[in-house]
Design a protein around this motif. Structure first.
Motif, PDB file in Angstrom:
ATOM      1  N   ALA A 192      -3.154   7.976  -1.193  1.00 29.51           N
ATOM      2  CA  ALA A 192      -3.081   6.588  -0.722  1.00 29.51           C
ATOM      3  C   ALA A 192      -2.375   5.712  -1.745  1.00 29.51           C
ATOM      4  O   ALA A 192      -2.549   5.896  -2.955  1.00 29.51           O
ATOM      5  N   SER A 193      -1.592   4.769  -1.252  1.00 30.82           N
ATOM      6  CA  SER A 193      -0.938   3.799  -2.112  1.00 30.82           C
ATOM      7  C   SER A 193      -0.988   2.434  -1.433  1.00 30.82           C
ATOM      8  O   SER A 193      -1.688   2.267  -0.435  1.00 30.82           O
ATOM      9  N   LYS A 194      -0.240   1.468  -1.950  1.00 28.99           N
ATOM     10  CA  LYS A 194      -0.348   0.111  -1.426  1.00 28.99           C
ATOM     11  C   LYS A 194       0.109   0.005   0.026  1.00 28.99           C
ATOM     12  O   LYS A 194      -0.541  -0.630   0.850  1.00 28.99           O
ATOM     13  N   PHE A 195       1.250   0.627   0.347  1.00 26.68           N
ATOM     14  CA  PHE A 195       1.857   0.434   1.653  1.00 26.68           C
ATOM     15  C   PHE A 195       1.691   1.610   2.608  1.00 26.68           C
ATOM     16  O   PHE A 195       1.995   1.484   3.789  1.00 26.68           O
ATOM     17  N   HIS A 196       1.258   2.769   2.129  1.00 27.52           N
ATOM     18  CA  HIS A 196       1.196   3.918   3.024  1.00 27.52           C
ATOM     19  C   HIS A 196       0.161   4.933   2.579  1.00 27.52           C
ATOM     20  O   HIS A 196      -0.399   4.837   1.480  1.00 27.52           O
ATOM     21  N   SER A 197      -0.067   5.901   3.450  1.00 27.58           N
ATOM     22  CA  SER A 197      -1.009   6.994   3.187  1.00 27.58           C
ATOM     23  C   SER A 197      -0.364   8.315   3.587  1.00 27.58           C
ATOM     24  O   SER A 197       0.543   8.345   4.421  1.00 27.58           O
ATOM     25  N   VAL A 198      -0.860   9.400   2.974  1.00 26.26           N
ATOM     26  CA  VAL A 198      -0.303  10.732   3.216  1.00 26.26           C
ATOM     27  C   VAL A 198      -1.449  11.725   3.372  1.00 26.26           C
ATOM     28  O   VAL A 198      -2.496  11.592   2.727  1.00 26.26           O
ATOM     29  N   ALA A 199      -1.266  12.719   4.232  1.00 29.47           N
ATOM     30  CA  ALA A 199      -2.256  13.774   4.410  1.00 29.47           C
ATOM     31  C   ALA A 199      -1.554  15.117   4.522  1.00 29.47           C
ATOM     32  O   ALA A 199      -0.457  15.207   5.081  1.00 29.47           O
ATOM     33  N   VAL A 200      -2.189  16.155   3.996  1.00 28.45           N
ATOM     34  CA  VAL A 200      -1.641  17.517   4.052  1.00 28.45           C
ATOM     35  C   VAL A 200      -2.682  18.423   4.690  1.00 28.45           C
ATOM     36  O   VAL A 200      -3.859  18.400   4.307  1.00 28.45           O
ATOM     37  N   SER A 201      -2.264  19.228   5.665  1.00 27.41           N
ATOM     38  CA  SER A 201      -3.181  20.138   6.348  1.00 27.41           C
ATOM     39  C   SER A 201      -3.252  21.474   5.613  1.00 27.41           C
ATOM     40  O   SER A 201      -2.457  21.757   4.718  1.00 27.41           O
ATOM     41  N   SER A 202      -4.185  22.309   6.031  1.00 23.59           N
ATOM     42  CA  SER A 202      -4.379  23.611   5.380  1.00 23.59           C
ATOM     43  C   SER A 202      -3.193  24.548   5.566  1.00 23.59           C
ATOM     44  O   SER A 202      -2.971  25.449   4.763  1.00 23.59           O
ATOM     45  N   ASN A 203      -2.431  24.341   6.615  1.00 22.64           N
ATOM     46  CA  ASN A 203      -1.242  25.178   6.804  1.00 22.64           C
ATOM     47  C   ASN A 203       0.023  24.517   6.282  1.00 22.64           C
ATOM     48  O   ASN A 203       1.135  24.925   6.602  1.00 22.64           O
ATOM     49  N   GLY A 204      -0.135  23.454   5.447  1.00 20.62           N
ATOM     50  CA  GLY A 204       0.997  22.848   4.755  1.00 20.62           C
ATOM     51  C   GLY A 204       1.747  21.794   5.521  1.00 20.62           C
ATOM     52  O   GLY A 204       2.808  21.339   5.071  1.00 20.62           O
ATOM     53  N   GLU A 205       1.236  21.341   6.664  1.00 20.87           N
ATOM     54  CA  GLU A 205       1.899  20.268   7.402  1.00 20.87           C
ATOM     55  C   GLU A 205       1.655  18.936   6.710  1.00 20.87           C
ATOM     56  O   GLU A 205       0.582  18.687   6.168  1.00 20.87           O
ATOM     57  N   LEU A 206       2.678  18.061   6.744  1.00 17.54           N
ATOM     58  CA  LEU A 206       2.618  16.783   6.051  1.00 17.54           C
ATOM     59  C   LEU A 206       2.615  15.642   7.058  1.00 17.54           C
ATOM     60  O   LEU A 206       3.444  15.602   7.969  1.00 17.54           O
ATOM     61  N   TYR A 207       1.684  14.705   6.888  1.00 16.91           N
ATOM     62  CA  TYR A 207       1.577  13.537   7.764  1.00 16.91           C
ATOM     63  C   TYR A 207       1.638  12.266   6.926  1.00 16.91           C
ATOM     64  O   TYR A 207       1.037  12.202   5.848  1.00 16.91           O
ATOM     65  N   THR A 208       2.358  11.256   7.412  1.00 18.59           N
ATOM     66  CA  THR A 208       2.420   9.968   6.727  1.00 18.59           C
ATOM     67  C   THR A 208       2.230   8.851   7.735  1.00 18.59           C
ATOM     68  O   THR A 208       2.498   9.008   8.927  1.00 18.59           O
ATOM     69  N   TRP A 209       1.784   7.693   7.246  1.00 19.01           N
ATOM     70  CA  TRP A 209       1.655   6.509   8.091  1.00 19.01           C
ATOM     71  C   TRP A 209       1.582   5.266   7.204  1.00 19.01           C
ATOM     72  O   TRP A 209       1.295   5.337   6.022  1.00 19.01           O
ATOM     73  N   GLY A 210       1.894   4.100   7.795  1.00 25.20           N
ATOM     74  CA  GLY A 210       1.894   2.844   7.066  1.00 25.20           C
ATOM     75  C   GLY A 210       3.217   2.118   7.221  1.00 25.20           C
ATOM     76  O   GLY A 210       3.966   2.317   8.184  1.00 25.20           O
ATOM     77  N   PHE A 211       3.534   1.248   6.259  1.00 24.41           N
ATOM     78  CA  PHE A 211       4.770   0.477   6.269  1.00 24.41           C
ATOM     79  C   PHE A 211       5.898   1.343   5.715  1.00 24.41           C
ATOM     80  O   PHE A 211       5.809   1.855   4.603  1.00 24.41           O
ATOM     81  N   GLY A 212       6.962   1.507   6.480  1.00 27.43           N
ATOM     82  CA  GLY A 212       7.959   2.509   6.128  1.00 27.43           C
ATOM     83  C   GLY A 212       9.291   2.019   5.629  1.00 27.43           C
ATOM     84  O   GLY A 212      10.140   2.825   5.252  1.00 27.43           O
ATOM     85  N   ARG A 213       9.522   0.722   5.630  1.00 20.97           N
ATOM     86  CA  ARG A 213      10.830   0.245   5.166  1.00 20.97           C
ATOM     87  C   ARG A 213      11.031   0.624   3.700  1.00 20.97           C
ATOM     88  O   ARG A 213      10.181   0.384   2.850  1.00 20.97           O
TER      89      ARG A 213
END
Length: 627
Positions: A192-213
């Motif tokens: 987690a950071s100021k503008f966005h968050s990140v998650a990683v699954s057990s099979n190595g998939e990457l997910y992001t969300w938040g402000f993207g500019r």
């Protein structure tokens, strides 16, 4: 009896009215919600006399059994089932059965009774979810396609101004809320950071969300201006191909990851060279740092610099070095866009790294901690030592181990924390040139397993799955005081951003190794000898001894536990006391819970040949208190 607002038409009717199926059903729903077992008996008699249906619904589409299950009243639930209530009857709003409701709220004893009466585990609600999908208590370990895949839930709270919570909420969220979009993704780590968050699954998939500019999310359509934010988690696919992500770090303007093969990828803003390659101001999608050939096992990211540890034990840094946060022996305002090894630590075998705005911390394989930054341009060792205090004529030793082995570090803008192998927590002020490290005594006995630090907040997860937080903004110069975060259970991992937090909870809470015997009752007694200087109350408030259940040889310790065995385990660990052992013994006898029965007999101090207490009107134990 507690006061509650009842639905229209559910209030008690005059005694002179003529009984009707509708009014008698309303009476049954009302007493199931807030009455006693005697009142339920009367309502059932009235319902039978009027020819009503015990599975009828009130104005909100709920049956009497639904309300008693929600209330967690075991005697009423059992009485309704004995009277013929259908355990698979679904409500009119979400299609939940009573078992859906029991498992969602963590009422395991109620769930056990429902299963005894034939409740279906395969019944689906309006969203296609079975009761097991709604479990909010430790019931089973659900494995995915990979050996380390464990069914998890991600919770978030704090500011949602930049949609960094992942729930679609753009306001302040005061209580932890589940990130529904990640349900079933088997998340193993989050950042987690100021503008966005990140998650990683057990099979190595990457997910992001938040402000993207600015490209921090790694989605090309965000950078191109089609939209500025991703409000719920979205998988990053461009730039990574089929590579599996192993480690991740999120900073204010960029993101850093390491793949399973040790390749380093970065994206986002590169104004200070924090991405690790030149000639690019912004990188919208993951790009490999080609100059770093070593296999990377750990990464860290701060506002304007980044760091990584290779499997050879070397640490590399790059980006802004204005405060000496790169550890090169000098400080300068120029960008250092090519990763460079910290020569001062050459020969040391490092295994972990953490970074904050103006400094960096590394952890050695031998438990040594080094830090640099805040104008300290070369790495310096942080002494995490035994704390020997003197009370009267008695030396008070807080640690009985031969050596303090640090296993985790967390860099925060205001404070840094270190976790030792015996679960003790230490901290020091980030800008303190003396690096004075102190133990946080209020967390003694909590057996901490994970730590995280942000701009002001510090959070920890304990072996019991609880989360505690300290807000240094409110108490900047005071002794750290941690408060428990309510609404979070089975936490295994915490991550603090600048204005929000993420917690990873597992459906099956892992068994952590028991604490050494030297830290048990004997060491607690030693604390009481001379603690005038420290204050007796702060040391052991709310400390509970570890349960001895983990070593039992019964049904609960073999393989994946059954629902019944976990009901027993939770009751023994959190509920059983000498004063209520007779009541629990009655329940264990009625449910044929052999393990619970065995543990109840010991504190009760009697055999089953003695008389037992029975439930009577209005007498029941509230099981919800320990979930």
């Amino acid at each position: 009896m507690e006061t509650s607002i009842s639905p229209p038409g559910t209030s008690k009717q005059s005694a002179v009215r003529k009984p009707s199926p509708g009014s008698s059903l309303k009476d049954l729903c009302l007493v199931s919600k807030q009455g006693s077992i005697a009142e339920v008996e009367s309502a059932l008699a009235l319902l039978k006399k009027s020819g009503g249906n015990i599975d009828g619904r009130n104005a909100f589409g709920l049956s009497a059994l639904h309300l008693a299950t929600w209330r967690n009243h075991l005697p009423i639930v059992r009485r309704l089932l004995d009277a013929g209530a259908d355990p698979d009857a679904r409500d009119g709003e979400s299609g939940w059965s009573s078992l859906h409701r029991a498992l969602h709220f963590g009422h395991l004893c109620i769930a056990g009774v429902l299963l005894q009466f034939g409740a279906s585990l395969a019944l689906e609600d309006t969203k296609g979810r079975t009761p097991v999908d709604l479990i909010s208590c430790p019931v089973s370990q659900a494995n995915g396609d990979f050996p380390d895949a464990v069914a998890t839930e991600v919770f978030s709270w704090g500011s949602g101004t930049n949609y960094q919570l992942g729930t679609g909420n753009a306001h302040i969220q005061k209580l932890p809320c589940k990130v529904e979009a990640l349900h079933g993704s088997y998340i193993k780590t989050v950042a987690a950071s100021k503008f966005h968050s990140v998650a990683v699954s057990s099979n190595g998939e990457l997910y992001t969300w938040g402000f993207g500019r600015g490209g921090r999310l790694g989605h090309p359509d965000i950078h191109s201006g089609q939209t500025t934010a991703v409000i719920t988690p979205r998988q990053v696919t461009v730039g990574l191909g089929r590579k599996r992500v192993n480690a991740v770090a999120a900073a204010k303007h960029h993101t850093v990851i390491a793949t399973e093969l040790g390749e380093l990828f970065t994206w986002g803003s590169n104004r200070e060279g924090q991405l690790g390659y030149p000639s690019v101001d912004t990188q919208p999608t993951p790009r490999r740092v080609g100059s770093l050939k070593q296999r990377i096992i750990s990464v860290a990211a701060a506002n304007k610099h980044s760091a990584a540890v290779a499997d050879t034990g070397e640490v590399f840094t790059w980006g802004c070095n204005k405060e000496g946060q790169l550890g090169y022996g000098t400080s300068n305002s120029a960008s250092n866009c090519i990763p460079r090894m910290v020569e001062y630590l050459k020969g040391k075998v490092l295994r972990g790294v953490s970074a904050a705005k103006y400094h960096t911390i590394v952890l050695g394989a031998d438990g040594e901690v080094f830090t640099w930054g805040h104008r300290l341009v070369t790495p310096r060792r942080v002494v995490v030592a035994r704390c020997l205090k003197k009370g009267g004529n008695t030396n008070l030793k807080f640690h009985r181990m031969e050596r303090l082995q640090v296993i985790s570090v967390a860099a925060g803008t205001t404070h840094n924390t270190a976790l030792t192998a015996d679960g003790a927590l230490f901290y020091w002020v980030s800008s303190d040139p003396d690096l004075k490290c102190q133990q946080i005594f209020s967390m003694c006995g909590r057996n901490i397993v994970n730590i995280s630090a942000g701009k002001y907040w510090t959070a920890v997860a304990t072996s019991t799955g609880d989360v505690f937080m300290w807000d240094a903004k409110k108490r900047k110069d005071e002794t750290p005081i941690f408060t428990r975060v309510h609404g979070v259970k089975r936490a295994t991992f915490v991550c603090v951003g600048e204005t929000h937090m993420l917690v990873l909870s597992s459906i099956y809470h892992p068994e952590y190794p028991p604490k050494p015997k030297s830290q048990g009752l004997k060491s607690m007694l030693e604390w009481n000898g001379g603690t005038e200087e420290l204050g007796e109350d702060i040391l052991f408030d709310d400390v509970q001894p570890n349960s001895g259940l983990s070593g039992s040889s019964g049904e609960m310790s073999k393989g994946v536990p059954s629902l019944k065995s976990l009901c027993e385990k939770v009751a023994v660990e959190y509920l059983l006391e000498p004063k209520n052992s007779i009541q629990l013994l009655e329940i264990a006898d009625s449910l044929e819970a052999k393990e619970l029965k065995k543990h109840c007999e010991y504190p009760a101090g009697f055999s089953y040949s003695q008389p037992r207490l029975h439930f009577h009107s209005g007498s029941f134990f509230n099981y919800e208190c320990f979930f």
